[in-house]
Design a protein around this motif. Sequence first.
Motif, short mmCIF file in Angstrom:
data_model
loop_
_atom_site.label_atom_id
_atom_site.label_comp_id
_atom_site.label_asym_id
_atom_site.label_seq_id
_atom_site.Cartn_x
_atom_site.Cartn_y
_atom_site.Cartn_z
N GLN A 144 8.15 -7.62 5.63
CA GLN A 144 6.78 -8.08 5.85
C GLN A 144 6.65 -9.51 5.31
O GLN A 144 6.98 -9.76 4.14
N PRO A 145 6.17 -10.46 6.11
CA PRO A 145 6.07 -11.85 5.64
C PRO A 145 5.18 -11.95 4.41
O PRO A 145 4.11 -11.34 4.35
N ALA A 146 5.62 -12.74 3.43
CA ALA A 146 4.86 -12.89 2.19
C ALA A 146 3.47 -13.45 2.44
O ALA A 146 2.50 -13.06 1.78
N GLU A 147 3.35 -14.36 3.42
CA GLU A 147 2.05 -14.96 3.69
C GLU A 147 1.04 -13.96 4.25
O GLU A 147 -0.17 -14.23 4.27
N ILE A 148 1.53 -12.78 4.66
CA ILE A 148 0.63 -11.74 5.14
C ILE A 148 0.33 -10.74 4.03
O ILE A 148 -0.82 -10.54 3.63
N TRP A 149 1.39 -10.09 3.48
CA TRP A 149 1.12 -8.99 2.55
C TRP A 149 0.58 -9.47 1.20
O TRP A 149 -0.12 -8.71 0.51
N GLN A 150 0.84 -10.73 0.83
CA GLN A 150 0.31 -11.20 -0.45
C GLN A 150 -1.19 -11.50 -0.39
O GLN A 150 -1.82 -11.71 -1.43
N HIS A 151 -1.76 -11.47 0.81
CA HIS A 151 -3.19 -11.73 0.96
C HIS A 151 -3.97 -10.51 1.46
O HIS A 151 -5.19 -10.43 1.25
N ALA A 152 -3.29 -9.60 2.12
CA ALA A 152 -3.97 -8.40 2.62
C ALA A 152 -2.93 -7.33 2.92
O ALA A 152 -1.75 -7.64 3.17
N LEU A 153 -3.36 -6.09 2.90
CA LEU A 153 -2.46 -5.00 3.24
C LEU A 153 -2.13 -5.07 4.72
O LEU A 153 -3.04 -5.19 5.55
N PRO A 154 -0.85 -5.06 5.09
CA PRO A 154 -0.50 -5.10 6.52
C PRO A 154 -1.21 -3.99 7.29
O PRO A 154 -1.54 -2.92 6.74
N SER A 155 -1.44 -4.22 8.55
CA SER A 155 -2.30 -3.34 9.35
C SER A 155 -1.61 -2.07 9.85
O SER A 155 -2.26 -1.24 10.48
N ALA A 156 -0.32 -1.90 9.60
CA ALA A 156 0.38 -0.70 10.09
C ALA A 156 -0.23 0.56 9.46
O ALA A 156 -0.68 0.54 8.32
N PRO A 157 -0.27 1.68 10.22
CA PRO A 157 -0.79 2.94 9.67
C PRO A 157 0.24 3.58 8.75
O PRO A 157 1.00 4.47 9.16
N TYR A 158 0.29 3.16 7.51
CA TYR A 158 1.36 3.58 6.61
C TYR A 158 1.23 5.03 6.19
O TYR A 158 0.14 5.54 5.90
N LYS A 159 2.38 5.70 6.13
CA LYS A 159 2.44 7.06 5.60
C LYS A 159 2.22 7.05 4.09
O LYS A 159 1.58 7.96 3.53
N ALA A 160 2.75 6.02 3.42
CA ALA A 160 2.62 5.91 1.97
C ALA A 160 3.03 4.51 1.54
O ALA A 160 3.66 3.76 2.29
N LEU A 161 2.63 4.16 0.32
CA LEU A 161 3.10 2.94 -0.33
C LEU A 161 3.99 3.38 -1.48
O LEU A 161 3.56 4.18 -2.33
N LEU A 162 5.21 2.88 -1.53
CA LEU A 162 6.18 3.29 -2.55
C LEU A 162 6.48 2.15 -3.51
O LEU A 162 6.80 1.05 -3.10
N LEU A 163 6.35 2.45 -4.81
CA LEU A 163 6.67 1.49 -5.87
C LEU A 163 7.93 1.98 -6.60
O LEU A 163 7.84 2.84 -7.47
N PRO A 164 9.10 1.43 -6.27
CA PRO A 164 10.31 1.87 -6.97
C PRO A 164 10.37 1.37 -8.42
O PRO A 164 11.05 1.97 -9.24
N PHE A 165 9.66 0.27 -8.73
CA PHE A 165 9.80 -0.37 -10.04
C PHE A 165 8.44 -0.58 -10.70
O PHE A 165 8.00 -1.71 -10.90
N LEU A 166 7.79 0.52 -11.04
CA LEU A 166 6.50 0.46 -11.72
C LEU A 166 6.77 0.27 -13.22
O LEU A 166 7.03 1.22 -13.95
N ASP A 167 6.70 -0.98 -13.69
CA ASP A 167 6.93 -1.25 -15.11
C ASP A 167 5.60 -1.25 -15.87
O ASP A 167 4.52 -1.10 -15.28
#
Length: 226
Positions: free
Chosen positions: A67-90
Amino acid sequence: MTEQQTERLVAYILQRIQPPVLVMVTAAEGYRHEICQRLARCGERLHLALDGNLHDAERWLALGEAQPAEIWQHALPSAPYKALLLPFLDVPLAHDLLNGTLHSPVAQRVHDALLAGIPVLALRYLCDPHSELNALRGVAHPGYAAQASATLERLAACGVTLGTLNELLDRLAISAKPQAAGESARRYLTVTDIVNNPGLADSPDALLTDAAVDFMKAQKKITLPR
């Protein structure tokens, strides 16, 4: 076309039609190679959002669609996501989410996902003072360990599902499994179920998640001959 080729084609088509999982990768250290390898064969359709200049960015980009940084860093991409996964939650990211400061684009997108009702799944090992990784790093002060445990409880209360990679992949697999007629009351066995009660997998009508199937195959490989 052989039976094996047909199975691969069907698996590919099923993967393409299911909603993707948005994987947000930060620079936190710990088991990066192992997690990346496991996600590479998880069977999910993955979208990758890479935070900053990662030294192993090329490895992660091979997992799916970037996903291009200029898109996701400003808004959640528009795809109908099943889930958001954080592998590195510090710890810093966890506190950022709980305090509502949302300093980083990753925290902002997690906030957006929770507001949109998208399941947020996070590996707990970086934040959990009792995880194997933190045990290797050294024993934390009891007061700090208690505070970290309370942070995890508050995150769970906010809607973030915390667990091991096996547990999180099981959740994704269960949400993707179509139910046939008469299966409404049957539950898929997860890796945790099998570890707690190995005999469950011996039932002829047992239903296993993909992660549980991989676990059973691995167990058979490491069983020593008598």
